[in-house]
Design an enzyme around this catalytic site. Structure first.
Site, PDB file in Angstrom:
ATOM      1  N   ASP A 128      -9.251  10.168  -1.041  1.00  0.00           N
ATOM      2  CA  ASP A 128      -9.657   9.085  -0.686  1.00  0.00           C
ATOM      3  C   ASP A 128     -11.177   9.789  -0.878  1.00  0.00           C
ATOM      4  OD1 ASP A 128     -10.700   7.847   0.829  1.00  0.00           O
ATOM      5  OD2 ASP A 128     -10.392   8.713   3.026  1.00  0.00           O
TER       6      ASP A 128
ATOM      7  N   ASP B 244     -10.444   2.695  -1.887  1.00  0.00           N
ATOM      8  CA  ASP B 244     -10.752   3.724  -1.933  1.00  0.00           C
ATOM      9  C   ASP B 244      -9.462   4.746  -1.612  1.00  0.00           C
ATOM     10  OD1 ASP B 244     -10.724   3.421   0.161  1.00  0.00           O
ATOM     11  OD2 ASP B 244     -12.906   4.290   0.183  1.00  0.00           O
ATOM     12  N   GLU B 245      -8.836   4.681  -1.533  1.00  0.00           N
ATOM     13  CA  GLU B 245      -7.499   5.839  -0.469  1.00  0.00           C
ATOM     14  C   GLU B 245      -6.336   5.282  -1.147  1.00  0.00           C
ATOM     15  OE1 GLU B 245      -6.698   6.851   4.127  1.00  0.00           O
ATOM     16  OE2 GLU B 245      -7.712   5.400   3.374  1.00  0.00           O
TER      17      GLU B 245
END
Length: 451
Positions: free
Chosen positions: A11, A105-106
């Site tokens: 993350d 983003d993860e």
């Protein structure tokens, strides 16, 4: 459950805001808030400096301005975020062919399917630390990593590791770790489920585990109760599934008993719209078509849709569209299921939120009135990249009253000087963003982002 912590969850830390701080040296260490800046705008991401003032994602921008009035408020630059995300996902792909992105983003990674599957916790930790170092070198940004024997625990670990950290959960220690955590830590336990459990005296994961499966089935129903009980015990056998490009994003709820109260149905549709927007934003997407799904008392299912004039992730716009669709559906005999979805996905958000509304038709016989041209100030939005013929590259700090203020700096430079120009200055133009890290920097293993 796996005997090795071979599932990794990455993350990136305050991703959009961190990108802006890396690109704009004068903002490093200062509160930065990224989102829609219009009257109905909401926060997409807040830097950790802004979070100290209580600002968080999905908060109305007006409230964020009151909590942190001295923050830098910037519009999102999704093209930049996607380019950086592609770099990060490529690094994950070097670890394993099984990469499951959840948003820009993860992502989850199954290290056991990679070329060097970890045979010990120490090997898994080395893989995680190596990934974090490569991400910093390639992007200048930081990410937090969780390692565990399941997806649920890896995600919990990365959240505990934030910011810029790594946490490994040793197989066999899951229940001890989870026990003191609030029940909302578990996936799928939202405010309503948490409140049901709280009224029954079950506030922590340990409480839920000790209550037993029979009690959770009684409180939450068969499917949900079984899932919550398994997760409370730390059990999760979900596989890491490589990305399949979604064509739509939706949420739905099935009710234990048919709902006939019209006010309750309207409330549930608004709540579903808000959850749908949460998923849109997690995926850094917007959508143009709002879809309402209604399953009636007799199991007949109706779908209604409305296409907006441009893609959006604005919760008010999507909730209003879903509400309009509901007005055309007869629910007097009861509803078993409701759903709200968005299709026609795009990688950006329509910044002009008022463009979602269709202009009113002129009265009969009235002369047509042309739409006013967009004010020049609208083109000079805070955070966008520009270049000046004499001063070089910079970014827009603000505009209004016929003027635009630009701060001239670039990634890796010292904080730059701000200058103000006329809106129609012929030497000032929009430009493409500069890279956060040059290829030479990446090859040398150096980064220019915030430390």
């Amino acid at each position: 459950m796996r005997g090795q912590p071979s599932i990794l969850h990455l993350d990136m830390d305050a991703f959009y805001a961190s990108v802006e701080q890396a690109a704009k040296p004068s903002l490093r260490g200062k509160p930065v808030i990224v989102g829609g800046l219009g009257p109905r705008g909401v926060v997409a991401t807040a830097s950790y400096e802004a979070r100290r003032f209580g600002v968080h994602s999905a908060m109305p921008m007006g409230q964020a301005r009151r909590l942190s009035p001295h923050a830098a408020f910037l519009v999102p630059r999704f093209a930049v975020y996607r380019e950086i995300s592609e770099r990060v996902m490529a690094l994950l792909g070097e670890l394993s062919p099984l990469v499951e992105p959840l948003s820009l983003d993860e992502a989850f990674v199954d290290l056991a399917a990679g070329p060097a599957p970890p045979t010990s916790s120490a090997a898994a930790r080395r893989a995680g630390e190596g990934l974090r170092a490569r991400i910093r070198a390639a992007t200048g940004l930081t990410g937090s990593v969780g390692l565990a024997g399941s997806k649920m625990l890896a995600k919990i670990a990365s959240e505990q590791a934030k910011p810029d950290g790594l946490l490994l959960i040793e197989p066999g220690t899951e229940r001890e770790l989870l026990a003191p955590m609030p029940v909302r830590t578990l996936p799928g336990v939202g405010p309503a489920t948490a409140e049901t459990l709280r009224r029954a005296g079950l506030a922590t994961v340990g409480d839920a585990a000790e209550a037993g499966e029979a009690e959770l089935l009684r409180l939450l129903g068969r499917a949900h109760g079984h899932a919550v009980h398994a997760m409370a015990l730390g059990l999760d056998d979900r596989a890491v599934v490589p990305d399949r490009d979604a064509k739509s994003i939706s949420v739905e709820d099935t009710f234990d008993t048919d709902v006939t109260d019209r006010a309750r149905i309207r409330f549930e549709v608004a709540r579903l719209a808000e959850r749908c927007v949460g998923r849109l934003r997690s995926a850094a997407r917007s959508g143009r078509t709002v879809v309402l799904k209604v399953r009636r008392y007799d199991f007949t299912t109706l779908t209604r849709s409305e296409t907006l004039r441009g893609p959006t992730d604005d919760p008010v716009v999507i909730a209003e569209a879903a509400g309009r669709l509901l007005e055309g559906v007869d629910t007097t005999e009861g509803v078993r299921l409701l759903g709200v979805g968005v299709s026609g996905l795009a990688d950006f958000t329509q910044e002009d939120l008022f463009a979602q509304a269709t202009p009113a038709e002129p009265a009969a016989g009235a002369p047509a009135v042309p739409l006013a041209e967009e004010p020049v100030e609208r083109r000079w939005l805070p955070g966008l990249d520009v270049t000046h013929a004499r001063h070089g590259p910079g970014w827009i700090q603000g505009s209004g009253v016929g003027r635009v203020t630009v701060r001239f700096e670039r990634p890796g430079s010292p904080p730059g000087r701000a200058r103000t120009f006329r809106l129609d200055d012929p030497e000032l133009t929009h430009s493409d963003p500069l890279p956060l890290v040059t290829d030479a920097d990446a090859e040398a293993g150096t980064a220019r982002g915030p430390r």
